[in-house]
Write a protein that holds these residues in place. Structure first.
Motif, short mmCIF file in Angstrom:
data_model
loop_
_atom_site.label_atom_id
_atom_site.label_comp_id
_atom_site.label_asym_id
_atom_site.label_seq_id
_atom_site.Cartn_x
_atom_site.Cartn_y
_atom_site.Cartn_z
N ILE A 43 0.76 -1.14 -0.08
CA ILE A 43 0.30 0.00 0.14
C ILE A 43 1.38 1.42 0.14
N LEU A 44 0.35 2.24 -1.16
CA LEU A 44 1.20 3.63 -1.10
C LEU A 44 0.66 4.49 -0.56
N LEU A 45 0.46 5.24 0.45
CA LEU A 45 -0.27 6.31 0.64
C LEU A 45 0.78 7.54 0.66
N THR A 46 -0.04 8.27 -0.26
CA THR A 46 0.92 10.21 -0.42
C THR A 46 -0.01 11.09 0.22
N ILE A 47 0.81 11.63 0.43
CA ILE A 47 -0.29 12.58 1.02
C ILE A 47 0.47 14.28 0.43
N GLY A 48 -0.05 15.00 -0.84
CA GLY A 48 0.57 16.33 -0.96
C GLY A 48 1.24 15.89 -3.22
N THR A 49 1.48 16.80 -3.61
CA THR A 49 2.82 17.15 -4.44
C THR A 49 3.98 17.59 -4.02
N GLY A 50 5.10 17.92 -5.06
CA GLY A 50 6.35 18.05 -5.07
C GLY A 50 7.35 17.24 -4.43
N SER A 51 8.43 18.12 -4.46
CA SER A 51 9.10 17.22 -3.74
C SER A 51 9.29 16.30 -2.72
N ILE A 52 9.38 15.21 -1.93
CA ILE A 52 9.06 14.28 -1.07
C ILE A 52 9.46 14.83 0.56
N ILE A 53 9.19 15.25 1.78
CA ILE A 53 9.86 16.02 2.14
C ILE A 53 9.67 14.88 3.72
N TYR A 54 9.03 13.74 3.22
CA TYR A 54 8.99 12.46 4.92
C TYR A 54 8.57 11.05 4.08
N ARG A 55 9.43 9.78 4.48
CA ARG A 55 8.91 8.85 3.48
C ARG A 55 9.45 7.67 4.97
N THR A 56 8.49 6.71 4.68
CA THR A 56 8.67 5.79 5.60
C THR A 56 7.97 4.90 5.47
N PHE A 57 8.21 2.71 5.63
CA PHE A 57 8.41 2.13 5.06
C PHE A 57 7.98 1.25 6.60
N ARG A 58 6.98 0.52 6.59
CA ARG A 58 6.23 -0.17 7.71
C ARG A 58 5.44 -1.33 7.72
N LYS A 59 5.58 -2.17 7.58
CA LYS A 59 5.33 -3.31 7.30
C LYS A 59 4.97 -4.03 5.91
#
Length: 149
Positions: A37-53
């Motif tokens: 599952i990929l959950l993206t909030i907003g547009t533009g450059s990535i300011i935070y990314r995490t991956f759990r389970k």
């Protein structure tokens, strides 16, 4: 609308309402055993990314400008599973609006009313079937899945 209410709408209500809606899709995807599952909030450059389970969360610079939930699994989704995932988003928004309505009745405030109305707007807009460029509403996803049955 005063400037504080406007800023509240842009920087708090819009991202929170979008996150609630997209996390509801995420719950729908988990309920049909999505592998990723990929959950993206907003547009533009990535300011935070995490991956759990199995969940990959991305927050982008313009976090107040929409969002997206995407899921997949090895076995393709059946039409009823795609409908389930799509329905969870508007249902989550309706539930959030209901909670805001209860709080608004108890603690009347323009800020609560704005959160209530925004969640209702997200829910209603997403149940209308439409497609724009590469994006489609939850209603359109449901319509397509029903056509496929």
């Amino acid at each position: 609308m005063d400037i504080y209410l406007f800023l509240y709408l842009i920087f708090i209500v819009a991202p929170a309402g979008t996150a609630i809606h997209e996390m509801s899709h995420m719950l729908g995807a988990k309920s049909v055993k999505a592998d990723k599952i990929l959950l993206t909030i907003g547009t533009g450059s990535i300011i935070y990314r995490t991956f759990r389970k199995k969940i990959h969360l991305v927050i982008r610079l313009f976090f107040f400008a929409g969002g997206m939930a995407y899921s997949e699994r090895k076995t393709p989704y059946q039409p009823h599973e795609r409908i389930r995932i799509a329905v969870f988003g508007p249902v989550g928004s309706f539930l959030a609006a209901g909670i805001c309505a209860w709080f608004y009745i108890v603690f009347s405030s323009s800020y609560l009313l704005l959160m209530l109305l925004f969640n209702l707007w997200i829910a209603f807009i997403n149940i209308i079937p439409f497609r724009f460029k590469n994006k489609q509403s939850d209603g359109y996803t449901i319509y397509e899945a029903i056509k496929q049955k």
